[in-house]
Design an enzyme around this catalytic site. Sequence first.
Site, PDB file in Angstrom:
ATOM      1  N   GLU A 219     -17.691 -12.327  -0.174  1.00 14.07           N
ATOM      2  CA  GLU A 219     -16.463 -12.580  -0.949  1.00 14.07           C
ATOM      3  C   GLU A 219     -16.735 -12.410  -2.453  1.00 14.07           C
ATOM      4  OE1 GLU A 219     -13.456 -12.719  -0.619  1.00 14.07           O
ATOM      5  OE2 GLU A 219     -12.571 -14.038  -2.094  1.00 14.07           O
TER       6      GLU A 219
ATOM      7  N   LYS B 154      -0.918  -6.467  -3.811  1.00 11.11           N
ATOM      8  CA  LYS B 154      -1.129  -7.768  -3.172  1.00 11.11           C
ATOM      9  C   LYS B 154      -0.860  -7.745  -1.673  1.00 11.11           C
ATOM     10  CE  LYS B 154      -1.903 -12.218  -3.421  1.00 11.11           C
ATOM     11  NZ  LYS B 154      -3.302 -12.602  -3.643  1.00 11.11           N
TER      12      LYS B 154
ATOM     13  N   GLY C  72       7.338   0.353   2.793  1.00 13.46           N
ATOM     14  CA  GLY C  72       6.759   0.630   4.111  1.00 13.46           C
ATOM     15  C   GLY C  72       6.560   2.117   4.332  1.00 13.46           C
TER      16      GLY C  72
ATOM     17  N   ARG D 263       3.366  -6.660  -5.966  1.00 16.37           N
ATOM     18  CA  ARG D 263       3.368  -5.941  -4.691  1.00 16.37           C
ATOM     19  C   ARG D 263       3.049  -4.460  -4.845  1.00 16.37           C
ATOM     20  NH1 ARG D 263       6.036  -8.764  -0.596  1.00 16.37           N
ATOM     21  NH2 ARG D 263       6.317  -6.812   0.499  1.00 16.37           N
TER      22      ARG D 263
HETATM   23  C1  AGP Z   1      -8.385 -10.180  -1.702  1.00 14.67           C
HETATM   24  O1  AGP Z   1      -8.871 -10.430  -2.972  1.00 14.67           O
HETATM   25  C2  AGP Z   1      -7.801  -8.877  -1.476  1.00 14.67           C
HETATM   26  N1  AGP Z   1      -6.801  -8.537  -2.408  1.00 14.67           N
HETATM   27  C3  AGP Z   1      -7.551  -8.434  -0.053  1.00 14.67           C
HETATM   28  O2  AGP Z   1      -8.803  -8.233   0.520  1.00 14.67           O
HETATM   29  C4  AGP Z   1      -6.707  -9.337   0.886  1.00 14.67           C
HETATM   30  O3  AGP Z   1      -7.402 -10.506   1.173  1.00 14.67           O
HETATM   31  C5  AGP Z   1      -6.393  -8.557   2.179  1.00 14.67           C
HETATM   32  O4  AGP Z   1      -5.615  -7.437   1.854  1.00 14.67           O
HETATM   33  C6  AGP Z   1      -5.710  -9.385   3.228  1.00 14.67           C
HETATM   34  O5  AGP Z   1      -4.484  -9.869   2.774  1.00 14.67           O
HETATM   35  P1  AGP Z   1      -3.700 -10.993   3.560  1.00 14.67           P
HETATM   36  O6  AGP Z   1      -4.527 -12.233   3.499  1.00 14.67           O
HETATM   37  O7  AGP Z   1      -2.397 -11.138   2.836  1.00 14.67           O
HETATM   38  O8  AGP Z   1      -3.533 -10.515   4.967  1.00 14.67           O
END
Ligand code: AGP
Length: 609
Positions: free
Chosen positions: A482, A604, A100, A27
């Site tokens: 992607e 993440k 946050g 995280r």
């Molecule tokens: C994907 O490889 C990324 N780390 C990032 O774009 C991610 O998909 C985006 O932050 C959205 O996250 P979420 O699906 O948890 O909302």
Amino acid sequence: MCGIVGAVAQRNIVPVLVDGLKRLEYRGYDSAGVAVLTNGSIERVRRVGRVAEMEKAAEEINLNGFLGIGHTRWATHGGVTEPNAHPHVSNGELAVVHNGIIENHEEKRQALKALGYEFTSQTDTEVIAHLVHHHLKSATSLFEAVRLAVKELSGAFAIGVISVKEPETLICARVGCPLLIGLGEGENFVASDVSAVLSATRRVMFLEEGDVAEITANQITIVDLDNHPVERKVHVSDVSLASLELGPYNHFMQKEIHEQPKALSDTIEQVLESGFAPSLFGDHAQNVFEQIDSVQILACGTSYYAGSVARYWVEAIAGVPCSVEIASEYRYRDVVANPKSLIVTISQSGETLDTMEALKYAKSLGHEETLSICNVQESAIPRASKLVFYTRAGAEIGVASTKAFTTQLIALFALAVTLAKFKGKLTAEKETEYLEALRHLPGSVQHALNLEPQIKSWAEKFSPKDHALFLGRGVHYPIALEGALKLKEISYIHAEAYPAGELKHGPLALVDEKMPVVVIAPNDALLEKVKSNMQEVRARGGELFVFADLDSHFSESEGVHVIRTPRHVGVLSPVLHAIPVQLLAYHAALQKGTDVDKPRNLAKSVTVE
Ligand code: AGP
């Protein structure tokens, strides 16, 4: 973006905090810290870098205690320094961890400075520590002081607090960021997600918006911001500890790429069981589908690309107008809302702030019909939506999303076909064809994974490059996007994606013998068009790396490398073609020696703007 853990027990809780932080490290991983109540005072250890650094420092001083909190940070306010690392302490008497953003921190900072508080960090979190300390002077308890402080703060946040005045009490609060309580035997925990408490307990309570909780080793009391008692259900988590371990793999991303046949078949199973019935999306889906005339998808990053694939499917299969927009753009735009549009949010984590805020904005514009596609049970976005489809990807730890993406595609494909069936536009033949396509997909994905050695040898050619172009057309254009995102995210090679037909309108100027160009070239209706676009690249000396289906009839030649994915899988081809671009990014990153699972500057869960 940050991870919080806390524990109150009748044993030394430092190992629990450290283990929890290691599991929450995905995280945020700029810095880490713990604060523990020891002999009536707060002992704190913080380090810039990974949890392991902080663990070493804690071991050196034999840190231990029965009550404590811990934090892994992804910097927002203030640089990556030890003084900015959490926990933050006020007057040596209380400590706070926070995930946050506190939006009114500047105003509060000035007010607290006027009251004589000294600030030692640039963070918004330190404001919380001093504000709680200030309230503690007159409040009846720490519980009361935290609740009063939280009422004064604006933003989206989750906090954990301990104080020397109450050596057996852990306080936590949730306003917009995820937080749960883990229930043990004679010990209790608090954490940003279930992974952090699993080694101690499976029984968890998810806190809701505005909940403030007082936790002792044997008792939990929860109130809302106005001090009314509230009850929260106890869930038994089905996340297994093994699913959070690396096992035989070197990286979580590698593990998660290879888990895709299973993640897909688990997700497909629920679609097959439903036979494209509306109930696949929840009890009220029948009613919702009756109300809607279009679909508006909102998401970020990889989830947005899943939505971009879905636009092709929803329009082509269901004949329903579909738009897709980046959540952070939608939320700040003067949108002309069509309340008959189904708002579909896509989020692996279910806690991405921009997506959540876009959903709230859509609701404020009169949208009542909402569907969330999510991989994390009980997370904020599905809870705020009328309908939900939970993908069954299992925990995704690597920052780069892989199995979450391909399972999102299944959910979206199921939505397109279910809408088509509901609107009377699905023939029996087509339904059988789609069911067959779903049944065969995990096997084809396994074949695509078997191409890894060839893709690895391509990655060796890629790793010295500074730039790469990805091309695709139609429903495969989002797969090119992607692929480019995956490559830049973990290998730091600059990559861009274009619809292949757009090349001649500008980006072709970039192409020379130093520019590798990856082409997604399945055997579909656009194949001949893609082949022409490839000629345009070759004529300028560009080196082509083509992912073609087994039946695409491509041959290798100088400057044209071809990897043949399994035979064309029809409408689900974008899912299959996601696999090789994931593997390419993974192996390019390995060649470059970057931190695959924890790429620089990223985290993440993006719970901030
Ligand atoms: C994907 O490889 C990324 N780390 C990032 O774009 C991610 O998909 C985006 O932050 C959205 O996250 P979420 O699906 O948890 O909302």
